[in-house]
Scaffold this motif. Structure first.
Motif, PDB file in Angstrom:
ATOM      1  N   SER A  21      -1.372   2.564   6.932  1.00 34.20           N
ATOM      2  CA  SER A  21      -0.691   2.247   5.674  1.00 34.20           C
ATOM      3  C   SER A  21       0.580   3.078   5.517  1.00 34.20           C
ATOM      4  CB  SER A  21      -1.627   2.431   4.484  1.00 34.20           C
ATOM      5  OG  SER A  21      -2.060   3.762   4.398  1.00 34.20           O
ATOM      6  N   SER A  22       0.562   4.333   5.956  1.00 33.11           N
ATOM      7  CA  SER A  22       1.775   5.159   5.901  1.00 33.11           C
ATOM      8  C   SER A  22       2.846   4.613   6.827  1.00 33.11           C
ATOM      9  CB  SER A  22       1.462   6.600   6.294  1.00 33.11           C
ATOM     10  OG  SER A  22       0.610   7.191   5.365  1.00 33.11           O
ATOM     11  N   TRP A  23       2.449   4.143   7.997  1.00 34.56           N
ATOM     12  CA  TRP A  23       3.393   3.557   8.946  1.00 34.56           C
ATOM     13  C   TRP A  23       4.081   2.344   8.321  1.00 34.56           C
ATOM     14  CZ3 TRP A  23       1.711   2.249  14.661  1.00 34.56           C
ATOM     15  CH2 TRP A  23       2.835   1.960  15.432  1.00 34.56           C
ATOM     16  N   LEU A  24       3.316   1.482   7.688  1.00 36.86           N
ATOM     17  CA  LEU A  24       3.888   0.283   7.073  1.00 36.86           C
ATOM     18  C   LEU A  24       4.790   0.644   5.892  1.00 36.86           C
ATOM     19  CD1 LEU A  24       0.765  -2.057   7.180  1.00 36.86           C
ATOM     20  CD2 LEU A  24       2.778  -2.118   8.673  1.00 36.86           C
ATOM     21  N   LEU A  25       4.349   1.562   5.050  1.00 31.30           N
ATOM     22  CA  LEU A  25       5.153   1.954   3.895  1.00 31.30           C
ATOM     23  C   LEU A  25       6.420   2.686   4.328  1.00 31.30           C
ATOM     24  CD1 LEU A  25       5.079   1.746   0.834  1.00 31.30           C
ATOM     25  CD2 LEU A  25       3.889   3.927   0.783  1.00 31.30           C
ATOM     26  N   ASP A  26       6.312   3.542   5.313  1.00 32.75           N
ATOM     27  CA  ASP A  26       7.474   4.252   5.845  1.00 32.75           C
ATOM     28  C   ASP A  26       8.478   3.258   6.430  1.00 32.75           C
ATOM     29  OD1 ASP A  26       9.140   6.302   6.629  1.00 32.75           O
ATOM     30  OD2 ASP A  26       7.919   6.891   8.348  1.00 32.75           O
ATOM     31  N   VAL A  61     -11.910   6.830   9.188  1.00 35.15           N
ATOM     32  CA  VAL A  61     -11.190   6.910   7.917  1.00 35.15           C
ATOM     33  C   VAL A  61      -9.726   7.263   8.155  1.00 35.15           C
ATOM     34  CG1 VAL A  61     -11.071   8.164   5.734  1.00 35.15           C
ATOM     35  CG2 VAL A  61     -13.279   7.492   6.655  1.00 35.15           C
ATOM     36  N   GLY A  62      -9.423   7.997   9.199  1.00 37.40           N
ATOM     37  CA  GLY A  62      -8.056   8.404   9.504  1.00 37.40           C
ATOM     38  C   GLY A  62      -7.124   7.269   9.867  1.00 37.40           C
ATOM     39  N   TYR A  63      -7.676   6.141  10.327  1.00 40.01           N
ATOM     40  CA  TYR A  63      -6.836   4.999  10.670  1.00 40.01           C
ATOM     41  C   TYR A  63      -6.170   4.395   9.439  1.00 40.01           C
ATOM     42  CZ  TYR A  63      -8.574   4.848  15.459  1.00 40.01           C
ATOM     43  OH  TYR A  63      -8.858   5.149  16.755  1.00 40.01           O
ATOM     44  N   PHE A  64      -6.861   4.365   8.322  1.00 40.43           N
ATOM     45  CA  PHE A  64      -6.328   3.704   7.129  1.00 40.43           C
ATOM     46  C   PHE A  64      -5.085   4.386   6.574  1.00 40.43           C
ATOM     47  CE2 PHE A  64     -10.857   2.541   7.257  1.00 40.43           C
ATOM     48  CZ  PHE A  64     -10.698   1.173   7.453  1.00 40.43           C
ATOM     49  N   ILE A  92       6.425  10.343   2.687  1.00 30.30           N
ATOM     50  CA  ILE A  92       5.315   9.561   3.241  1.00 30.30           C
ATOM     51  C   ILE A  92       4.820  10.192   4.534  1.00 30.30           C
ATOM     52  CG2 ILE A  92       4.735   7.345   4.333  1.00 30.30           C
ATOM     53  CD1 ILE A  92       6.585   6.058   2.197  1.00 30.30           C
ATOM     54  N   LYS A  93       5.742  10.613   5.399  1.00 32.88           N
ATOM     55  CA  LYS A  93       5.335  11.279   6.640  1.00 32.88           C
ATOM     56  C   LYS A  93       4.567  12.560   6.335  1.00 32.88           C
ATOM     57  CE  LYS A  93       8.768   9.675   9.995  1.00 32.88           C
ATOM     58  NZ  LYS A  93       9.490   8.645   9.301  1.00 32.88           N
ATOM     59  N   GLY A  94       5.061  13.337   5.393  1.00 29.12           N
ATOM     60  CA  GLY A  94       4.383  14.577   5.022  1.00 29.12           C
ATOM     61  C   GLY A  94       3.016  14.326   4.419  1.00 29.12           C
TER      62      GLY A  94
END
Length: 139
Positions: free
Chosen positions: A59-64, A52-55, A26-28
């Motif tokens: 979402s990656s932060w939450l999933l990670d 667009v970069g915020y989304f 996810i980080k990658g």
């Protein structure tokens, strides 16, 4: 230790490894998507591209955070299965770790943990900085 217990511990360890690798991927993926957004922004310097970069970042932060929480839950299950700790009785081959959320394993605490804070807020800060201070050249 019996072969059955060794196999059970291997199942838990494989699950822990899978959660850790998911977090890594996810980080990658997040960095790859943001690199693409920055490349597009370099060619077309319009501020809306940065929004667009915020989304993907959020979402990656939450999933990670979710996968890190699952990893910690399975570590706690592993510790109980080996007898290191005794949070609750463990039956062999029970891979349900939902009861293993400890106080330090709450979602919001993991979201602001050291590894998360060093990854996602700097990205959000860069996006915000560019969004606020970038002035495209007028032709």
């Amino acid at each position: 230790m019996s072969d059955e217990n060794k196999q059970y511990l291997e199942f838990i360890q494989h699950t822990i490894n899978r959660m850790a690798s998911n977090s890594f991927y996810i980080k990658g993926f997040s960095v790859t998507v943001l690199s693409a957004i920055f490349a597009i922004f370099a060619n077309n310097p319009y501020k809306y591209i940065l929004i667009v970069g915020y989304f993907p970042t959020i979402s990656s932060w939450l999933l990670d955070t979710y996968y890190l929480q699952l990893e910690r839950q399975y570590r706690n299950l592993y510790n109980d299965a080996t007898g290191i700790t005794t949070y609750k009785p463990v039956s062999t081959y029970d891979l349900n770790a939902k009861d293993y959320i400890l106080e330090d394993d709450k979602f919001y605490k993991i979201a602001i943990s050291f590894s998360q804070i060093l990854t996602y807020p700097p990205i959000l800060a860069i996006l915000t900085f560019l969004l606020i201070f970038f002035k495209p050249d007028s032709k």
